[in-house]
Structures are given as structure tokens and as C-alpha cells.
Write a protein that holds these residues in place. Structure first.
Motif, PDB file in Angstrom:
ATOM      1  N   ASN A  78       0.786  15.227   4.044  1.00 35.82           N
ATOM      2  CA  ASN A  78       0.094  14.249   4.889  1.00 35.82           C
ATOM      3  C   ASN A  78       0.436  12.814   4.531  1.00 35.82           C
ATOM      4  OD1 ASN A  78      -1.407  16.240   6.341  1.00 35.82           O
ATOM      5  ND2 ASN A  78      -2.684  16.494   4.525  1.00 35.82           N
ATOM      6  N   SER A  79       1.571  12.595   3.873  1.00 35.16           N
ATOM      7  CA  SER A  79       1.945  11.235   3.486  1.00 35.16           C
ATOM      8  C   SER A  79       3.440  11.028   3.656  1.00 35.16           C
ATOM      9  CB  SER A  79       1.535  10.966   2.033  1.00 35.16           C
ATOM     10  OG  SER A  79       2.265  11.806   1.162  1.00 35.16           O
ATOM     11  N   ARG A  80       3.815   9.777   3.636  1.00 38.93           N
ATOM     12  CA  ARG A  80       5.218   9.402   3.802  1.00 38.93           C
ATOM     13  C   ARG A  80       5.649   8.571   2.601  1.00 38.93           C
ATOM     14  NH1 ARG A  80       7.036   9.593   9.090  1.00 38.93           N
ATOM     15  NH2 ARG A  80       8.035   7.561   9.005  1.00 38.93           N
ATOM     16  N   VAL A  81       6.935   8.311   2.506  1.00 38.52           N
ATOM     17  CA  VAL A  81       7.467   7.441   1.471  1.00 38.52           C
ATOM     18  C   VAL A  81       7.303   5.997   1.946  1.00 38.52           C
ATOM     19  CG1 VAL A  81       9.565   6.728   0.250  1.00 38.52           C
ATOM     20  CG2 VAL A  81       9.128   9.151   0.679  1.00 38.52           C
ATOM     21  N   THR A  82       6.831   5.128   1.060  1.00 38.50           N
ATOM     22  CA  THR A  82       6.680   3.708   1.369  1.00 38.50           C
ATOM     23  C   THR A  82       7.573   2.910   0.435  1.00 38.50           C
ATOM     24  OG1 THR A  82       4.389   4.043   2.023  1.00 38.50           O
ATOM     25  CG2 THR A  82       5.044   1.783   1.498  1.00 38.50           C
ATOM     26  N   THR A  83       8.318   1.960   0.993  1.00 40.16           N
ATOM     27  CA  THR A  83       9.186   1.088   0.217  1.00 40.16           C
ATOM     28  C   THR A  83       8.804  -0.351   0.519  1.00 40.16           C
ATOM     29  OG1 THR A  83      10.975   2.691   0.399  1.00 40.16           O
ATOM     30  CG2 THR A  83      11.584   0.452  -0.244  1.00 40.16           C
ATOM     31  N   ILE A  84       8.619  -1.143  -0.525  1.00 48.56           N
ATOM     32  CA  ILE A  84       8.258  -2.554  -0.371  1.00 48.56           C
ATOM     33  C   ILE A  84       9.256  -3.380  -1.166  1.00 48.56           C
ATOM     34  CG2 ILE A  84       6.485  -4.299  -0.803  1.00 48.56           C
ATOM     35  CD1 ILE A  84       4.436  -1.947  -0.759  1.00 48.56           C
ATOM     36  N   PHE A  85       9.834  -4.386  -0.518  1.00 48.74           N
ATOM     37  CA  PHE A  85      10.716  -5.313  -1.213  1.00 48.74           C
ATOM     38  C   PHE A  85      10.658  -6.658  -0.524  1.00 48.74           C
ATOM     39  CE2 PHE A  85      13.067  -2.329   1.399  1.00 48.74           C
ATOM     40  CZ  PHE A  85      13.713  -3.141   2.310  1.00 48.74           C
ATOM     41  N   LEU A  86      11.113  -7.702  -1.222  1.00 45.69           N
ATOM     42  CA  LEU A  86      11.047  -9.067  -0.723  1.00 45.69           C
ATOM     43  C   LEU A  86      12.324  -9.439   0.023  1.00 45.69           C
ATOM     44  CD1 LEU A  86       9.562 -10.783  -3.891  1.00 45.69           C
ATOM     45  CD2 LEU A  86       8.355 -10.052  -1.847  1.00 45.69           C
ATOM     46  N   GLN A 129      10.339  -2.076  -9.836  1.00 51.83           N
ATOM     47  CA  GLN A 129      11.123  -3.036 -10.608  1.00 51.83           C
ATOM     48  C   GLN A 129      10.884  -4.390  -9.973  1.00 51.83           C
ATOM     49  OE1 GLN A 129      15.440  -2.770 -10.748  1.00 51.83           O
ATOM     50  NE2 GLN A 129      15.425  -3.675 -12.771  1.00 51.83           N
ATOM     51  N   GLU A 130      10.339  -5.303 -10.752  1.00 48.34           N
ATOM     52  CA  GLU A 130       9.895  -6.608 -10.255  1.00 48.34           C
ATOM     53  C   GLU A 130       8.962  -6.390  -9.077  1.00 48.34           C
ATOM     54  OE1 GLU A 130      13.753  -8.714  -9.938  1.00 48.34           O
ATOM     55  OE2 GLU A 130      12.780 -10.097 -11.339  1.00 48.34           O
ATOM     56  N   GLU A 131       9.275  -6.953  -7.926  1.00 50.63           N
ATOM     57  CA  GLU A 131       8.405  -6.823  -6.761  1.00 50.63           C
ATOM     58  C   GLU A 131       8.788  -5.641  -5.866  1.00 50.63           C
ATOM     59  OE1 GLU A 131       5.651  -8.660  -6.511  1.00 50.63           O
ATOM     60  OE2 GLU A 131       6.277  -9.582  -8.385  1.00 50.63           O
ATOM     61  N   SER A 132       9.872  -4.948  -6.191  1.00 45.95           N
ATOM     62  CA  SER A 132      10.284  -3.775  -5.415  1.00 45.95           C
ATOM     63  C   SER A 132       9.427  -2.588  -5.822  1.00 45.95           C
ATOM     64  CB  SER A 132      11.749  -3.437  -5.674  1.00 45.95           C
ATOM     65  OG  SER A 132      12.572  -4.493  -5.282  1.00 45.95           O
ATOM     66  N   LEU A 133       9.015  -1.809  -4.844  1.00 42.62           N
ATOM     67  CA  LEU A 133       8.127  -0.695  -5.115  1.00 42.62           C
ATOM     68  C   LEU A 133       8.453   0.458  -4.175  1.00 42.62           C
ATOM     69  CD1 LEU A 133       5.434   0.409  -6.432  1.00 42.62           C
ATOM     70  CD2 LEU A 133       4.280  -0.607  -4.463  1.00 42.62           C
ATOM     71  N   VAL A 134       8.513   1.668  -4.723  1.00 45.28           N
ATOM     72  CA  VAL A 134       8.662   2.873  -3.926  1.00 45.28           C
ATOM     73  C   VAL A 134       7.470   3.763  -4.254  1.00 45.28           C
ATOM     74  CG1 VAL A 134      10.066   4.920  -3.463  1.00 45.28           C
ATOM     75  CG2 VAL A 134      11.177   2.749  -3.978  1.00 45.28           C
ATOM     76  N   ARG A 135       6.793   4.259  -3.204  1.00 47.99           N
ATOM     77  CA  ARG A 135       5.661   5.171  -3.367  1.00 47.99           C
ATOM     78  C   ARG A 135       5.951   6.452  -2.618  1.00 47.99           C
ATOM     79  NH1 ARG A 135       1.567   0.779  -1.850  1.00 47.99           N
ATOM     80  NH2 ARG A 135       1.000  -0.034  -3.880  1.00 47.99           N
ATOM     81  N   GLY A 136       5.556   7.550  -3.196  1.00 40.78           N
ATOM     82  CA  GLY A 136       5.710   8.839  -2.530  1.00 40.78           C
ATOM     83  C   GLY A 136       4.956   9.903  -3.284  1.00 40.78           C
ATOM     84  N   GLN A 155      10.143  11.506  -1.868  1.00 43.83           N
ATOM     85  CA  GLN A 155       9.659  12.352  -0.782  1.00 43.83           C
ATOM     86  C   GLN A 155       8.173  12.108  -0.568  1.00 43.83           C
ATOM     87  OE1 GLN A 155      10.485  16.324  -2.137  1.00 43.83           O
ATOM     88  NE2 GLN A 155      12.593  16.275  -1.434  1.00 43.83           N
ATOM     89  N   GLY A 156       7.770  12.187   0.685  1.00 43.27           N
ATOM     90  CA  GLY A 156       6.357  12.140   1.014  1.00 43.27           C
ATOM     91  C   GLY A 156       5.763  13.522   0.856  1.00 43.27           C
ATOM     92  N   GLY A 157       4.458  13.617   1.024  1.00 43.80           N
ATOM     93  CA  GLY A 157       3.783  14.894   0.932  1.00 43.80           C
ATOM     94  C   GLY A 157       3.475  15.442   2.308  1.00 43.80           C
ATOM     95  N   SER A 178      15.769   2.944   2.214  1.00 42.00           N
ATOM     96  CA  SER A 178      15.954   3.697   0.970  1.00 42.00           C
ATOM     97  C   SER A 178      17.217   3.245   0.256  1.00 42.00           C
ATOM     98  CB  SER A 178      16.031   5.193   1.249  1.00 42.00           C
ATOM     99  OG  SER A 178      14.810   5.648   1.760  1.00 42.00           O
ATOM    100  N   ILE A 179      18.271   3.016   1.026  1.00 41.48           N
ATOM    101  CA  ILE A 179      19.512   2.497   0.446  1.00 41.48           C
ATOM    102  C   ILE A 179      19.261   1.118  -0.144  1.00 41.48           C
ATOM    103  CG2 ILE A 179      21.843   1.673   1.003  1.00 41.48           C
ATOM    104  CD1 ILE A 179      21.641   4.708   0.939  1.00 41.48           C
ATOM    105  N   ALA A 180      18.506   0.289   0.549  1.00 43.83           N
ATOM    106  CA  ALA A 180      18.228  -1.063   0.069  1.00 43.83           C
ATOM    107  C   ALA A 180      17.461  -1.027  -1.247  1.00 43.83           C
ATOM    108  CB  ALA A 180      17.439  -1.845   1.120  1.00 43.83           C
TER     109      ALA A 180
END
Length: 175
Positions: A150-158, A124-131, A146-148, A7-9
Motif C-alpha cells: 500500500n505504499s510507493r517509493v518517494t524520492t526527495i532532492f533539491l 545523503q545531505e538533503e537527498s532522501l529515498v523512502r520505501g 521498492q514500495g510496499g 531514481s536515476i537522479a
């Protein structure tokens, strides 16, 4: 701990140097284009329907429905966009756009804060946060996701972005 570091990243990536919003955007007029609108003076609310498009400088919002709730103080309006999904776009000073989508986007003009709920994404660009909920302060460059139930937070980065973040953090520690 690992989730905290990612999350910090991602926050670092979204708040990299010179990635502030175009300040000129907030000085521009807000234009709402829609198929239909309804006004309730009693509730100080205007609701737009049918393929709603909002522009303010580089800011662009699209929604199926948009409610604008007024207040006594000019510039303190709240926009609530709903859609399948509703979208938000803004160009940053570094030339990289921020893109967001969710079933509901609450945009508070006074604080320049976006609150995305129900299948929220911030990119932003290829970085993505889902929740299930993401709150993003455009001015402060701060984000909470925050997740819900039945779900969690997902972070994607290169990996390349991690190296850039590390270099940025090292420069900050040297100052």
C-alpha cells in the motif's frame, strides 16, 4: 518513465564523484556495546540487546537488538539490526555522510550491502529515498528501492542537486 528518471537522479546524487565510503572503515575493528548478549554456538549466532551500539571506523549502527550470524569465512558475517528504528551512519570520502534507518537493517560485511526493510529511509545531505525496502551497495554505489503493498517509493532532492548531477553526467559523456 518519470519515476525511473528520478531514481536515476537520486542514485547519481548518492554516487556522485568522490562519494565512496571511507575504505579505512572496513579495516577497523568492529565494536559492539550493549546491555546484554546471548551466544548460540550451535547456530553460530551472537544476539545483543538493550540499546545496542556498533562502531567500525566512521560506521555507526544503533538498534534495540542486533544479531550477528557468523560463517566459516572470516569477514563474511551478517548483522541484522532491529529497532524502532534501527539506524546506520557512515562518512563518505567527500565528507558527506550516508544515513539510513528502518525497522530492520541487514548489513552483509562481505559484500558491504545494506538491506533496509519496513519504513526504510536512505539519506545523503538533503537527498532522501523512502520505501518499504531499500538495498544499497556501499562499494558499488548502487541502490534499489521498492514500495510496499500500500505504499510507493518517494524520492526527495533539491533543484541545485539536479544541476550538479547534470554537470556530472555531462563531464562523464565528454570522457
Amino acid at each position: 518513465m518519470k519515476r525511473y528518471l528520478s531514481s536515476i537522479a537520486i542514485l547519481g546524487l548518492l554516487a556522485a564523484p568522490a562519494s565512496y565510503a571511507l575504505d579505512d572503515d572496513f579495516k577497523q575493528k568492529i565494536v559492539v556495546d550493549a546491555g546484554r548478549q546471548e551466544v548460540s554456538l550451535k547456530e553460530n549466532r551472537v544476539t545483543f540487546y538493550d540499546d545496542v551500539e556498533v562502531t567500525q571506523g566512521s560506521i555507526k549502527m544503533n538498534a534495540d537488538q542486533l544479531s550477528v550470524i557468523g560463517s566459516e569465512e572470516a569477514g563474511s558475517e551478517v548483522m541484522i539490526a532491529q529497532g524502532q528504528p534501527a539506524t546506520f551512519y557512515q562518512m563518505m570520502e567527500n565528507g558527506k555522510p550516508i544515513e539510513a534507518e528502518a525497522h530492520e537493517i541487514r548489513y552483509e560485511l562481505a559484500t558491504r550491502t545494506l538491506t533496509l526493510t519496513k519504513q526504510a529511509e536512505l539519506k545523503q545531505e538533503e537527498s532522501l529515498v523512502r520505501g518499504e525496502m531499500i538495498r544499497y551497495s556501499i562499494d558499488l554505489q548502487e541502490m534499489v528501492a521498492q514500495g510496499g503493498e500500500n505504499s510507493r517509493v518517494t524520492t526527495i532532492f533539491l533543484p541545485q542537486q539536479l544541476e550538479e548531477l547534470e554537470q556530472y553526467q555531462q563531464q562523464g559523456n565528454q570522457e
